[in-house]
Design a protein around this motif. Structure first.
Motif, PDB file in Angstrom:
ATOM      1  N   VAL A   1       0.836  -1.203   0.000  1.00 41.14           N
ATOM      2  CA  VAL A   1       0.000   0.000   0.000  1.00 41.14           C
ATOM      3  C   VAL A   1       0.873   1.256   0.000  1.00 41.14           C
ATOM      4  N   ALA A   2       1.974   1.226   0.747  1.00 40.18           N
ATOM      5  CA  ALA A   2       2.895   2.371   0.765  1.00 40.18           C
ATOM      6  C   ALA A   2       3.518   2.592  -0.609  1.00 40.18           C
ATOM      7  N   ARG A   3       3.901   1.498  -1.280  1.00 43.22           N
ATOM      8  CA  ARG A   3       4.453   1.619  -2.638  1.00 43.22           C
ATOM      9  C   ARG A   3       3.432   2.197  -3.603  1.00 43.22           C
TER      10      ARG A   3
ATOM     11  N   LEU B   1       1.476   7.092  -6.980  1.00 39.99           N
ATOM     12  CA  LEU B   1       0.402   7.975  -7.436  1.00 39.99           C
ATOM     13  C   LEU B   1       0.968   9.355  -7.731  1.00 39.99           C
ATOM     14  N   VAL B   2       1.041   9.694  -8.995  1.00 37.58           N
ATOM     15  CA  VAL B   2       1.584  10.989  -9.404  1.00 37.58           C
ATOM     16  C   VAL B   2       0.493  11.745 -10.153  1.00 37.58           C
TER      17      VAL B   2
ATOM     18  N   TYR C   1      -6.324  11.623  -0.651  1.00 38.88           N
ATOM     19  CA  TYR C   1      -6.501  10.382  -1.401  1.00 38.88           C
ATOM     20  C   TYR C   1      -5.649   9.262  -0.801  1.00 38.88           C
ATOM     21  N   GLY C   2      -4.384   9.554  -0.520  1.00 41.66           N
ATOM     22  CA  GLY C   2      -3.494   8.563   0.074  1.00 41.66           C
ATOM     23  C   GLY C   2      -3.942   8.143   1.460  1.00 41.66           C
TER      24      GLY C   2
ATOM     25  N   ILE D   1      -6.438   0.416  -8.673  1.00 37.67           N
ATOM     26  CA  ILE D   1      -6.265   1.775  -8.161  1.00 37.67           C
ATOM     27  C   ILE D   1      -5.189   2.517  -8.941  1.00 37.67           C
ATOM     28  N   GLU D   2      -4.131   1.788  -9.277  1.00 39.97           N
ATOM     29  CA  GLU D   2      -2.995   2.398  -9.987  1.00 39.97           C
ATOM     30  C   GLU D   2      -3.426   2.819 -11.370  1.00 39.97           C
TER      31      GLU D   2
END
Length: 116
Positions: free
Chosen positions: A56-58, A63-64, A84-85, A115-116
């Protein structure tokens, strides 16, 4: 953090992501073909909590919204992805994924990929 992000005092925020629906779809998608037992409804998840947190952290790092290396772009990126994060980390916390949703590794990877 709450007063910084929600400075207007309005607690209702709409995000362009329905994580509950994604998790529901993952649970329905990863069903064993033999029998009525679901891979995702096992009593215990096959995921390690630290593995869930790392994945999840990765995802949150990937997310850019605003590309760029200058200070203004980095600040805009932080502002754009802060709420969002936090929502993604809250919903996909290790405890939620392993005990409430009981996702397996394939299900979690699918949700993160969507999600990505």
């Amino acid at each position: 953090l709450r007063s910084e992000v929600l400075s207007s005092g309005d607690d209702s925020v709409f995000l362009p992501l329905n994580l509950d629906r994604l998790i529901w779809n993952a649970r329905k998608r990863f069903v064993e073909s033999e029998g009525s037992h679901s891979v995702l409804l096992k009593p215990k998840s096959d995921l390690c909590p630290s593995e869930v947190a790392q994945k999840v952290a990765r995802l949150c790092e990937k997310l850019v919204v605003v590309p760029g290396e200058d200070g203004l772009s980095q600040e805009a990126q932080r502002n754009a992805t802060l709420l969002y994060g936090a929502f993604v980390r809250m919903t996909l916390s290790s405890k939620e994924v392993c005990s409430r949703y009981r996702l397996n590794e394939a299900g979690l990877d699918w949700v993160l990929g969507e999600i990505e």
